[in-house]
Design a protein around this motif. Structure first.
Motif, mmCIF file in Angstrom:
data_model
loop_
_atom_site.group_PDB
_atom_site.id
_atom_site.type_symbol
_atom_site.label_atom_id
_atom_site.label_comp_id
_atom_site.label_asym_id
_atom_site.label_seq_id
_atom_site.Cartn_x
_atom_site.Cartn_y
_atom_site.Cartn_z
ATOM 1 N N ILE A 1 0.832 -1.204 0.000
ATOM 2 C CA ILE A 1 0.000 0.000 0.000
ATOM 3 C C ILE A 1 0.866 1.253 0.000
ATOM 4 C CG2 ILE A 1 -1.637 1.360 1.361
ATOM 5 C CD1 ILE A 1 -2.872 -1.286 2.292
ATOM 6 N N ILE A 2 1.834 1.321 0.922
ATOM 7 C CA ILE A 2 2.639 2.547 0.997
ATOM 8 C C ILE A 2 3.533 2.690 -0.233
ATOM 9 C CG2 ILE A 2 2.577 2.618 3.510
ATOM 10 C CD1 ILE A 2 5.456 1.608 3.524
ATOM 11 N N ALA A 3 3.976 1.580 -0.812
ATOM 12 C CA ALA A 3 4.787 1.665 -2.024
ATOM 13 C C ALA A 3 3.975 2.275 -3.164
ATOM 14 C CB ALA A 3 5.300 0.281 -2.419
ATOM 15 N N LEU A 4 2.729 1.865 -3.308
ATOM 16 C CA LEU A 4 1.865 2.394 -4.365
ATOM 17 C C LEU A 4 1.538 3.867 -4.125
ATOM 18 C CD1 LEU A 4 -0.552 -0.664 -4.710
ATOM 19 C CD2 LEU A 4 1.219 0.029 -6.328
ATOM 20 N N VAL A 5 1.246 4.209 -2.880
ATOM 21 C CA VAL A 5 0.956 5.605 -2.541
ATOM 22 C C VAL A 5 2.191 6.474 -2.763
ATOM 23 C CG1 VAL A 5 0.343 7.181 -0.660
ATOM 24 C CG2 VAL A 5 -0.902 5.032 -0.936
ATOM 25 N N PHE A 6 3.361 5.955 -2.418
ATOM 26 C CA PHE A 6 4.595 6.710 -2.620
ATOM 27 C C PHE A 6 4.810 7.036 -4.097
ATOM 28 C CE2 PHE A 6 6.796 4.989 1.434
ATOM 29 C CZ PHE A 6 6.203 5.993 2.173
ATOM 30 N N LEU B 1 -1.134 6.029 7.478
ATOM 31 C CA LEU B 1 -0.040 5.138 7.087
ATOM 32 C C LEU B 1 1.266 5.424 7.800
ATOM 33 C CD1 LEU B 1 -0.687 5.264 3.216
ATOM 34 C CD2 LEU B 1 -1.457 3.508 4.821
ATOM 35 N N GLY B 2 1.360 6.567 8.473
ATOM 36 C CA GLY B 2 2.612 6.958 9.097
ATOM 37 C C GLY B 2 2.877 6.250 10.413
ATOM 38 N N GLY B 3 4.022 6.600 10.998
ATOM 39 C CA GLY B 3 4.374 6.043 12.290
ATOM 40 C C GLY B 3 5.160 4.749 12.218
ATOM 41 N N THR B 4 5.541 4.304 11.025
ATOM 42 C CA THR B 4 6.331 3.080 10.884
ATOM 43 C C THR B 4 7.698 3.421 10.289
ATOM 44 O OG1 THR B 4 5.569 2.589 8.641
ATOM 45 C CG2 THR B 4 4.211 1.781 10.460
ATOM 46 N N ASP B 5 8.645 2.522 10.479
ATOM 47 C CA ASP B 5 9.986 2.754 9.935
ATOM 48 C C ASP B 5 9.973 2.785 8.410
ATOM 49 O OD1 ASP B 5 11.052 2.898 12.450
ATOM 50 O OD2 ASP B 5 11.723 0.801 12.509
ATOM 51 N N ALA B 6 9.160 1.916 7.816
ATOM 52 C CA ALA B 6 9.105 1.879 6.350
ATOM 53 C C ALA B 6 8.628 3.214 5.796
ATOM 54 C CB ALA B 6 8.167 0.752 5.900
ATOM 55 N N TRP B 7 7.632 3.801 6.421
ATOM 56 C CA TRP B 7 7.113 5.102 5.995
ATOM 57 C C TRP B 7 8.162 6.187 6.205
ATOM 58 C CZ3 TRP B 7 2.647 7.195 3.865
ATOM 59 C CH2 TRP B 7 2.415 8.552 4.072
ATOM 60 N N SER B 8 8.709 6.270 7.397
ATOM 61 C CA SER B 8 9.611 7.362 7.754
ATOM 62 C C SER B 8 10.922 7.311 6.979
ATOM 63 C CB SER B 8 9.901 7.327 9.259
ATOM 64 O OG SER B 8 8.714 7.495 10.006
ATOM 65 N N TRP B 9 11.569 6.157 6.959
ATOM 66 C CA TRP B 9 12.880 6.081 6.328
ATOM 67 C C TRP B 9 12.808 6.252 4.817
ATOM 68 C CZ3 TRP B 9 17.144 6.900 8.786
ATOM 69 C CH2 TRP B 9 17.225 6.601 10.147
ATOM 70 N N THR B 10 11.724 5.748 4.220
ATOM 71 C CA THR B 10 11.581 5.927 2.772
ATOM 72 C C THR B 10 11.441 7.399 2.413
ATOM 73 O OG1 THR B 10 10.498 3.769 2.568
ATOM 74 C CG2 THR B 10 10.218 5.313 0.738
ATOM 75 N N LEU B 11 10.567 8.108 3.133
ATOM 76 C CA LEU B 11 10.363 9.527 2.852
ATOM 77 C C LEU B 11 11.618 10.337 3.152
ATOM 78 C CD1 LEU B 11 6.727 10.173 4.156
ATOM 79 C CD2 LEU B 11 7.502 9.774 1.821
ATOM 80 N N MET B 12 12.291 10.003 4.231
ATOM 81 C CA MET B 12 13.505 10.740 4.566
ATOM 82 C C MET B 12 14.606 10.494 3.532
ATOM 83 S SD MET B 12 13.508 10.116 8.690
ATOM 84 C CE MET B 12 15.181 10.691 8.917
ATOM 85 N N ALA B 13 14.721 9.256 3.061
ATOM 86 C CA ALA B 13 15.761 8.940 2.083
ATOM 87 C C ALA B 13 15.472 9.599 0.729
ATOM 88 C CB ALA B 13 15.867 7.424 1.924
ATOM 89 N N VAL B 14 14.246 9.433 0.242
ATOM 90 C CA VAL B 14 13.889 10.002 -1.061
ATOM 91 C C VAL B 14 13.901 11.531 -0.996
ATOM 92 C CG1 VAL B 14 12.071 10.194 -2.801
ATOM 93 C CG2 VAL B 14 12.565 7.982 -1.748
ATOM 94 N N GLY B 15 13.256 12.082 0.035
ATOM 95 C CA GLY B 15 13.218 13.534 0.174
ATOM 96 C C GLY B 15 14.592 14.130 0.387
ATOM 97 N N GLY B 16 15.408 13.475 1.221
ATOM 98 C CA GLY B 16 16.746 13.982 1.483
ATOM 99 C C GLY B 16 17.623 13.988 0.254
ATOM 100 N N PHE B 17 17.592 12.903 -0.509
ATOM 101 C CA PHE B 17 18.404 12.864 -1.727
ATOM 102 C C PHE B 17 17.898 13.873 -2.746
ATOM 103 C CE2 PHE B 17 19.533 11.308 -5.927
ATOM 104 C CZ PHE B 17 20.892 11.069 -5.773
ATOM 105 N N THR B 18 16.579 13.979 -2.884
ATOM 106 C CA THR B 18 16.008 14.913 -3.859
ATOM 107 C C THR B 18 16.393 16.344 -3.552
ATOM 108 O OG1 THR B 18 14.118 13.436 -4.241
ATOM 109 C CG2 THR B 18 13.856 15.745 -4.891
ATOM 110 N N MET B 19 16.322 16.728 -2.270
ATOM 111 C CA MET B 19 16.578 18.132 -1.939
ATOM 112 C C MET B 19 18.043 18.494 -2.174
ATOM 113 S SD MET B 19 16.291 18.078 2.230
ATOM 114 C CE MET B 19 17.633 17.487 3.292
#
Length: 771
Positions: free
Chosen positions: A207-212, A262-280
């Motif tokens: 679910i979170i992969a598709l939403v991402f 969907l938040g509050g899990t490591d999969a949610w947090s680390w994915t967003l931090m990794a993608v967002g961090g690299f993008t910025m």
């Protein structure tokens, strides 16, 4: 709220018949619509800021649980204010920017449509309704990006943007449907209540992969970011509206809206931090090498979107406060810089930083607006940008100790590059000696330079009075995202601390980087050597592969010959049917249940076989038509033998009509090719396929006899055919009444086919066209 959301759509429809009245000074009057909507939403600020939510529902497709469900909370209120507030500015600006354009009314209609779509996205409380508006934003942005459709680059950019965001929409729909199936509801509000059920489910990673994917494509996160710089081919009002404050933040809104779900899990947090961090970091670095003003702003926008994704991934209260504040900060200064860039391009005819200089001498108000926006983007004290940058550093410094240092370093590096990029866009074109080519440049109409000046000043007003933003906006947004009451107090001064030191250091180093980074035509050559590894090149290669594959597939399966299509369909059906027969077990025939074959039945079968042989061997089209009619009449007799006179009458009528039509159509056509000259291998192949198909269907018919006979359906139609439909012919009643929709669509298909045949018969080609 339904009328509020659809008001832009209604207005865009009205522009179709009345658009000619808005190609002049009347175009300015359309700004009344977004301004009125802004006032409507602003009137709800006191109520929503207290943690309240306004919910509204209208029936639409209740059988599918799809209704017009809307919810106005703090998060949706913030985005609604941006959509309508920035929208008002854009409508005013566009009235002068596109003055005299032959399609100005069309452009304004697209803007109205887009505004409605964005309001629908942020206000929807039903995930299917949200998806409908989500796709409408992609479609309307396609028309806006490709507005200059006589330019091949604009068309290509529009198609690229639609392809990437449309692909993301497909994945998003799959994620939303899967999430609703897990939770058992389409309501976003109820999904929040089922958050634990969703996060504990085995399908949660999917679910979170598709939403991402849906969010990342819309908000231009790496590796889907490349469509945004290409979209800069659009007119400047589009860039300022869609690519700074609204559409590109739809993905950010989606992530924020579903954080409680969907938040509050490591999969949610680390994915967003990794993608967002690299993008910025990636985009901020790239912005320094651009010499086109819109290119600089495009990459700095991608970087800002990366920062927002990064902060949402962190998920702490401080990070969410920073994200809410930065959404406002970025919308104000980036929209201003885009509008300033549009004025420069409109008056000078170029956006090339290597040619622009000294424009402060001829565009003083525009220079002031650009300066204010650049200083706010850099985080100058007393600007709202300074508060936003402080909050980002507070969030990273107070993160988990094991990663705090790395997160803060990434934020510092990004902000240093963004300071330089903001100065490049807002200050560099106005400094230095005026280029002689621009000595005759003059200030445009006030409706062009006042809007960016207002936004630039507003960035400092909120910087002087941050309590207004914190108390009435950020607090409401935080309550809407977390569902917990919180009071956010934003301040200008927090004393001398590490955060202040980092902010000042970022500003100074960024300013030095700006002074050292001189724009030059060859600045992109350092990056071009890596173009083959870029996401754009990779997606391009994938696209070329699919084009090549599609071409080969089309040539193989769609060669334009009807006989080829029929052959492939029949062979495929044979394979499936034969497979089912093989796994279905042995076939036994109970001969005691079969009735004896009568002389009439045997004679009818021999006639049918003779008609088939005559049809496939004749060289005359009319003889073939007669043969097929004999086949049809023989089948009618079979229906009579087996006590189905109503079916026989229907078949007889259809066959007779078909034969008459065939005779009219085929009478003047030439004979078939001589049978003896046909390819013998082709004849053998077709005969084998046809005989195999007949044998398989015969075996299926025999197998059907083994199944228990149920006449409940027959009794139902026999009983109610006359009572409900007033018809004595059961077959006709089934076709016309009980299955009326099927028959109607069959008639439509036949009608379309008839029109096609008629068109071919009436076609008269020139000799050159025949060749």
């Amino acid at each position: 709220m339904l009328l509020i959301v659809l008001s832009g759509l209604i207005t865009s429809c009205l522009l179709i018949p009345f658009g000619k009245f808005f190609r002049s000074k009347w175009s300015l009057s359309l700004a009344v619509l977004p301004l009125a909507l802004f006032m409507y939403f602003a009137g709800h600020i006191p109520f929503i800021s207290q943690g309240n939510t306004i919910v509204e529902s209208h029936r639409w497709v209740p059988s599918l649980s799809v209704n017009f469900d809307f919810s106005l909370n703090g998060l949706s209120l913030l985005f609604s204010l941006l959509i309508t507030g920035i929208g008002s500015i854009i409508f005013i600006y566009a009235s002068s920017y596109l003055k005299g354009h032959v399609y100005q009314d069309r452009f304004l209609g697209y803007l109205c449509l887009f505004m409605s779509a964005m309001l629908g996205v942020v206000l929807s409380d039903n995930i299917l309704l949200l998806f409908v508006f989500w796709e409408l934003t992609s479609i309307s942005s396609f028309f806006l990006i490709g507005f200059n459709n006589d330019n091949s680059e604009s068309r290509k950019s529009a198609i690229t943007a639609l392809s990437i965001t449309g692909l993301g929409g497909f994945f998003l729909l799959a994620g939303l449907i899967l999430m609703s199936q897990v939770a058992g509801t389409y309501s976003i509000g109820k999904l929040v209540e089922s958050a634990q059920v969703i996060t504990d489910h085995q399908y949660y990673p999917i679910i979170i992969a598709l939403v991402f994917v849906g969010a990342f494509t819309k908000s231009a996160q790496f590796p889907f970011h490349f469509w945004l710089p290409g979209a800069m081919k659009a007119p400047t009002p589009v860039s300022a509206y869609l690519h700074s404050a609204t559409m590109v933040k739809a993905g950010i809104f989606l992530l924020a809206r579903f954080t409680p779900v969907l938040g509050g899990t490591d999969a949610w947090s680390w994915t967003l931090m990794a993608v967002g961090g690299f993008t910025m970091i990636y985009a901020a670095f790239h912005s320094l090498f651009r010499i086109d003003l819109k290119g600089v702003l495009a990459y700095s926008t991608i970087s800002a979107l990366g920062i927002l994704t990064f902060l949402i991934g962190m998920g702490s209260e401080e990070a969410l406060i920073a994200a809410c504040t930065f959404i406002v900060v970025h919308a104000l200064y980036k929209a201003t810089l885009f509008l300033v860039t549009g004025i420069i391009d409109h008056e000078t005819g170029t956006r090339d930083l290597t040619k622009l200089s000294g424009l402060r001498a001829v565009l003083v108000p525009v220079f002031i607006a650009g300066l204010l926006a650049a200083l706010s983007s850099a985080g100058l004290p007393l600007s709202v940008g300074f508060i936003g940058k402080d909050l980002i550093y507070e969030a990273t410094l107070h993160a988990d100790a094991t990663v705090s240092m790395y997160l803060t370093a990434a934020a510092i590096l990004t902000n240093i590059c963004l300071v330089a990029a903001g100065f490049m866009a807002g200050i560099r074109p106005f400094t230095g000696k005026l280029n002689p080519a621009f000595e005759k440049v003059h200030l445009p109409h006030a409706t062009m330079w006042i809007p960016p000046l207002v936004l630039g000043i507003l960035g400092f007003i909120l910087g002087f009075f941050p309590g207004i933003l914190g108390k009435y906006v950020v607090t409401a947004v935080l309550n809407g995202m977390t569902g917990m009451p919180a009071a956010v107090e934003l301040k200008i001064w927090h004393g001398f601390n590490l955060v202040l030191l980092l902010s000042i250091g970022t500003l100074v180093v960024g300013a030095v980087l700006y002074l050292l980074n001189k724009p030059r035509a060859g600045s992109l050559q350092l990056l071009e050597r890596f173009n083959r590894l870029s996401p754009q090149a990779v997606f391009g290669d994938i696209s070329h592969f699919f084009v090549s594959f599609s071409e080969r597939y089309t040539n193989l399966f769609h060669n334009g010959f009807l006989r080829s299509y029929l052959l492939k369909i029949i062979v495929f059906a044979e394979i499936l049917l034969l497979y089912e027969l093989l796994i279905g077990g042995p076939i036994f025939i109970d001969y005691s249940q079969l009735s004896p074959i009568t002389f009439y039945e045997a004679a009818n079968v021999f006639i049918l076989i003779g008609a088939v042989i005559m049809t496939v061997t004749t060289s005359s089209r009319l003889t073939a038509v007669v043969g097929t009619s004999v086949i049809g009449y023989a089948i009618c007799l079979m229906f009579v033998f087996y006590s189905a006179p109503d079916l026989a009458i229907t078949q007889f009528t259809i066959d007779t009509l078909t034969v008459v039509l065939f005779v009219f159509v085929l009478f003047n056509l030439p004979s078939f090719l001589n049978f003896s000259t046909n390819n013998k291998a082709t004849v053998v192949r077709d005969a084998f396929v046809a005989i195999s198909f007949g044998v398989i269907l015969s075996i299926i018919a025999i197998k059907v006899l083994q199944q228990p006979t149920s006449i409940d359906i027959s009794n139902y139609y026999g009983k109610y055919a006359y009572e409900l439909a007033k018809g004595k012919n059961v077959v006709n009643v089934i076709l016309v009444d009980f299955r009326g929709f099927d028959t109607m669509f069959e008639i439509v298909v036949l009608s379309i086919a008839a029109l096609g045949v008629y068109s071919l018969l009436k076609l008269r080609l020139k000799s050159s066209e025949k060749e």
